[in-house]
Design a protein around this motif. Sequence first.
Motif, PDB file in Angstrom:
ATOM      1  N   THR A 134       0.853  -1.191   0.000  1.00 41.63           N
ATOM      2  CA  THR A 134       0.000   0.000   0.000  1.00 41.63           C
ATOM      3  C   THR A 134       0.886   1.238   0.000  1.00 41.63           C
ATOM      4  OG1 THR A 134      -0.149   0.060   2.417  1.00 41.63           O
ATOM      5  CG2 THR A 134      -1.859  -1.178   1.234  1.00 41.63           C
ATOM      6  N   TYR A 135       0.430   2.272  -0.711  1.00 44.81           N
ATOM      7  CA  TYR A 135       1.228   3.482  -0.861  1.00 44.81           C
ATOM      8  C   TYR A 135       0.389   4.720  -0.561  1.00 44.81           C
ATOM      9  CZ  TYR A 135       3.782  -0.027  -3.510  1.00 44.81           C
ATOM     10  OH  TYR A 135       4.405  -1.182  -3.896  1.00 44.81           O
ATOM     11  N   PRO A 136       0.738   5.470   0.501  1.00 51.53           N
ATOM     12  CA  PRO A 136       0.046   6.727   0.773  1.00 51.53           C
ATOM     13  C   PRO A 136       0.521   7.812  -0.200  1.00 51.53           C
ATOM     14  CG  PRO A 136       1.777   6.372   2.394  1.00 51.53           C
ATOM     15  CD  PRO A 136       1.744   5.139   1.529  1.00 51.53           C
ATOM     16  N   ILE A 137      -0.428   8.554  -0.736  1.00 54.65           N
ATOM     17  CA  ILE A 137      -0.124   9.583  -1.727  1.00 54.65           C
ATOM     18  C   ILE A 137      -0.767  10.886  -1.277  1.00 54.65           C
ATOM     19  CG2 ILE A 137      -0.437  10.291  -4.135  1.00 54.65           C
ATOM     20  CD1 ILE A 137      -0.782   7.105  -4.605  1.00 54.65           C
ATOM     21  N   VAL A 138       0.032  11.931  -1.149  1.00 56.16           N
ATOM     22  CA  VAL A 138      -0.461  13.241  -0.742  1.00 56.16           C
ATOM     23  C   VAL A 138      -0.204  14.227  -1.880  1.00 56.16           C
ATOM     24  CG1 VAL A 138      -0.279  15.126   0.917  1.00 56.16           C
ATOM     25  CG2 VAL A 138      -0.005  12.756   1.696  1.00 56.16           C
ATOM     26  N   ALA A 139      -1.237  14.936  -2.293  1.00 55.86           N
ATOM     27  CA  ALA A 139      -1.100  15.922  -3.363  1.00 55.86           C
ATOM     28  C   ALA A 139      -0.510  17.211  -2.799  1.00 55.86           C
ATOM     29  CB  ALA A 139      -2.458  16.190  -4.003  1.00 55.86           C
ATOM     30  N   GLN A 140       0.602  17.664  -3.375  1.00 59.58           N
ATOM     31  CA  GLN A 140       1.193  18.943  -2.990  1.00 59.58           C
ATOM     32  C   GLN A 140       0.447  20.103  -3.655  1.00 59.58           C
ATOM     33  OE1 GLN A 140       3.716  18.608  -0.650  1.00 59.58           O
ATOM     34  NE2 GLN A 140       3.056  16.474  -0.875  1.00 59.58           N
ATOM     35  N   SER A 141      -0.147  19.817  -4.807  1.00 59.35           N
ATOM     36  CA  SER A 141      -1.024  20.746  -5.513  1.00 59.35           C
ATOM     37  C   SER A 141      -2.100  19.886  -6.175  1.00 59.35           C
ATOM     38  CB  SER A 141      -0.257  21.548  -6.565  1.00 59.35           C
ATOM     39  OG  SER A 141       0.283  20.680  -7.561  1.00 59.35           O
ATOM     40  N   LYS A 142      -3.114  20.510  -6.727  1.00 58.90           N
ATOM     41  CA  LYS A 142      -4.140  19.737  -7.429  1.00 58.90           C
ATOM     42  C   LYS A 142      -3.459  18.844  -8.455  1.00 58.90           C
ATOM     43  CE  LYS A 142      -8.364  20.255 -10.162  1.00 58.90           C
ATOM     44  NZ  LYS A 142      -9.292  21.224 -10.811  1.00 58.90           N
ATOM     45  N   ALA A 143      -3.792  17.547  -8.461  1.00 58.89           N
ATOM     46  CA  ALA A 143      -3.015  16.594  -9.247  1.00 58.89           C
ATOM     47  C   ALA A 143      -3.899  15.545  -9.903  1.00 58.89           C
ATOM     48  CB  ALA A 143      -1.971  15.908  -8.362  1.00 58.89           C
ATOM     49  N   GLN A 144      -3.393  15.020 -11.013  1.00 57.80           N
ATOM     50  CA  GLN A 144      -3.976  13.844 -11.658  1.00 57.80           C
ATOM     51  C   GLN A 144      -2.876  12.802 -11.771  1.00 57.80           C
ATOM     52  OE1 GLN A 144      -5.390  13.610 -15.984  1.00 57.80           O
ATOM     53  NE2 GLN A 144      -7.329  13.522 -14.847  1.00 57.80           N
ATOM     54  N   LEU A 145      -3.177  11.587 -11.313  1.00 59.32           N
ATOM     55  CA  LEU A 145      -2.158  10.555 -11.182  1.00 59.32           C
ATOM     56  C   LEU A 145      -2.650   9.246 -11.773  1.00 59.32           C
ATOM     57  CD1 LEU A 145       0.588   9.694  -9.862  1.00 59.32           C
ATOM     58  CD2 LEU A 145      -0.742   9.118  -7.812  1.00 59.32           C
ATOM     59  N   LEU A 146      -1.811   8.656 -12.641  1.00 61.15           N
ATOM     60  CA  LEU A 146      -2.104   7.351 -13.240  1.00 61.15           C
ATOM     61  C   LEU A 146      -1.244   6.299 -12.553  1.00 61.15           C
ATOM     62  CD1 LEU A 146      -3.420   5.640 -15.547  1.00 61.15           C
ATOM     63  CD2 LEU A 146      -1.385   6.192 -16.912  1.00 61.15           C
ATOM     64  N   ALA A 147      -1.877   5.212 -12.112  1.00 60.90           N
ATOM     65  CA  ALA A 147      -1.160   4.078 -11.517  1.00 60.90           C
ATOM     66  C   ALA A 147      -1.246   2.893 -12.464  1.00 60.90           C
ATOM     67  CB  ALA A 147      -1.760   3.721 -10.158  1.00 60.90           C
ATOM     68  N   ILE A 148      -0.092   2.331 -12.837  1.00 62.04           N
ATOM     69  CA  ILE A 148      -0.015   1.187 -13.736  1.00 62.04           C
ATOM     70  C   ILE A 148       0.617   0.037 -12.946  1.00 62.04           C
ATOM     71  CG2 ILE A 148       0.875   0.316 -15.938  1.00 62.04           C
ATOM     72  CD1 ILE A 148       1.212   3.252 -16.804  1.00 62.04           C
ATOM     73  N   GLU A 149      -0.203  -0.931 -12.577  1.00 60.62           N
ATOM     74  CA  GLU A 149       0.266  -2.069 -11.802  1.00 60.62           C
ATOM     75  C   GLU A 149       0.496  -3.263 -12.730  1.00 60.62           C
ATOM     76  OE1 GLU A 149      -1.366  -5.165  -8.396  1.00 60.62           O
ATOM     77  OE2 GLU A 149      -2.137  -3.099  -8.398  1.00 60.62           O
ATOM     78  N   VAL A 150       1.714  -3.778 -12.729  1.00 61.90           N
ATOM     79  CA  VAL A 150       2.088  -4.833 -13.673  1.00 61.90           C
ATOM     80  C   VAL A 150       2.930  -5.904 -12.991  1.00 61.90           C
ATOM     81  CG1 VAL A 150       2.033  -3.398 -15.747  1.00 61.90           C
ATOM     82  CG2 VAL A 150       4.126  -3.494 -14.381  1.00 61.90           C
ATOM     83  N   PRO A 151       2.905  -7.142 -13.550  1.00 57.73           N
ATOM     84  CA  PRO A 151       3.836  -8.156 -13.074  1.00 57.73           C
ATOM     85  C   PRO A 151       5.266  -7.719 -13.317  1.00 57.73           C
ATOM     86  CG  PRO A 151       2.070  -9.173 -14.333  1.00 57.73           C
ATOM     87  CD  PRO A 151       1.960  -7.683 -14.540  1.00 57.73           C
ATOM     88  N   LEU A 152       6.157  -8.207 -12.474  1.00 52.78           N
ATOM     89  CA  LEU A 152       7.564  -7.802 -12.557  1.00 52.78           C
ATOM     90  C   LEU A 152       8.381  -8.725 -13.440  1.00 52.78           C
ATOM     91  CD1 LEU A 152       8.021  -6.835  -8.830  1.00 52.78           C
ATOM     92  CD2 LEU A 152       7.860  -5.270 -10.777  1.00 52.78           C
ATOM     93  N   VAL A 153       7.885  -9.951 -13.667  1.00 53.56           N
ATOM     94  CA  VAL A 153       8.612 -10.894 -14.517  1.00 53.56           C
ATOM     95  C   VAL A 153       7.619 -11.549 -15.455  1.00 53.56           C
ATOM     96  CG1 VAL A 153      10.468 -11.374 -12.882  1.00 53.56           C
ATOM     97  CG2 VAL A 153       8.371 -12.724 -12.785  1.00 53.56           C
ATOM     98  N   ASP A 154       8.128 -12.046 -16.595  1.00 51.32           N
ATOM     99  CA  ASP A 154       7.283 -12.725 -17.582  1.00 51.32           C
ATOM    100  C   ASP A 154       6.988 -14.141 -17.129  1.00 51.32           C
ATOM    101  OD1 ASP A 154       5.896 -13.395 -19.772  1.00 51.32           O
ATOM    102  OD2 ASP A 154       7.508 -13.076 -21.214  1.00 51.32           O
TER     103      ASP A 154
END
Length: 237
Positions: A217-237
Amino acid sequence: MKPMYHENQSRGLSDHGWLKSRHTFSFADYYNPESMNFGLLRVLNDDIVTPSMGFGTHPHENMEIISIPLSGALRHQDSMGNKHIISTGEVQIMSAGRGITHSEYNDSSSEDVNFLQIWVLPKERDITPRYDQKFFDEGNRKNRFQLLVAPENSEETVLINQDAWFSLADIEAEKQVIYEKNDKKNGVYFFVIEGSVNIDGNAVKRRDGLGIVDGETYPIVAQSKAQLLAIEVPLVD
């Protein structure tokens, strides 16, 4: 493991006149052996295409290709018979599988189109090619993550041929959101579309990227108004 950080201006730049593209990972004429991929995330291009111009018909195979317009609209046509306009607020995905051809043009004769072109290596190879696009209500991502892309069939998301999840959040200044992994074995690559944020103690600003492997889990705090894309992927094939 130390997070992978890509500062906005450190990305590769291709300028073809009609196309200006920033490459987070090695792509076409841009080669950086230290920035080839993040797990199975292979390409993250930030493309600006001038009015009425675009990519002529060309082939793809065995790749999951996601397009997210940030401003403007794209005109798409492919060998599966699809002819669509993809506008801001929509997400498009092509599972290229055993092979497709397609073209993509700026649908406007007067305004640029800016879109993210993202490639993820597939889970199954040589599948029957598949196309999908969907509109997402921006009201459903205010100060929380809205799921866009997922490996399960759902009317709420577009389907990807990989154990990967894409989510988008619009965060007000000084607000906090939490990203929780869908699969603890995956890594998460965060791309700041607008604004600036602090992700799990890491300061990240507009068009920067941050790939994190450790933790769930990752806490995310906006320093200014923000739009954020999270791309979760496997690390190995």
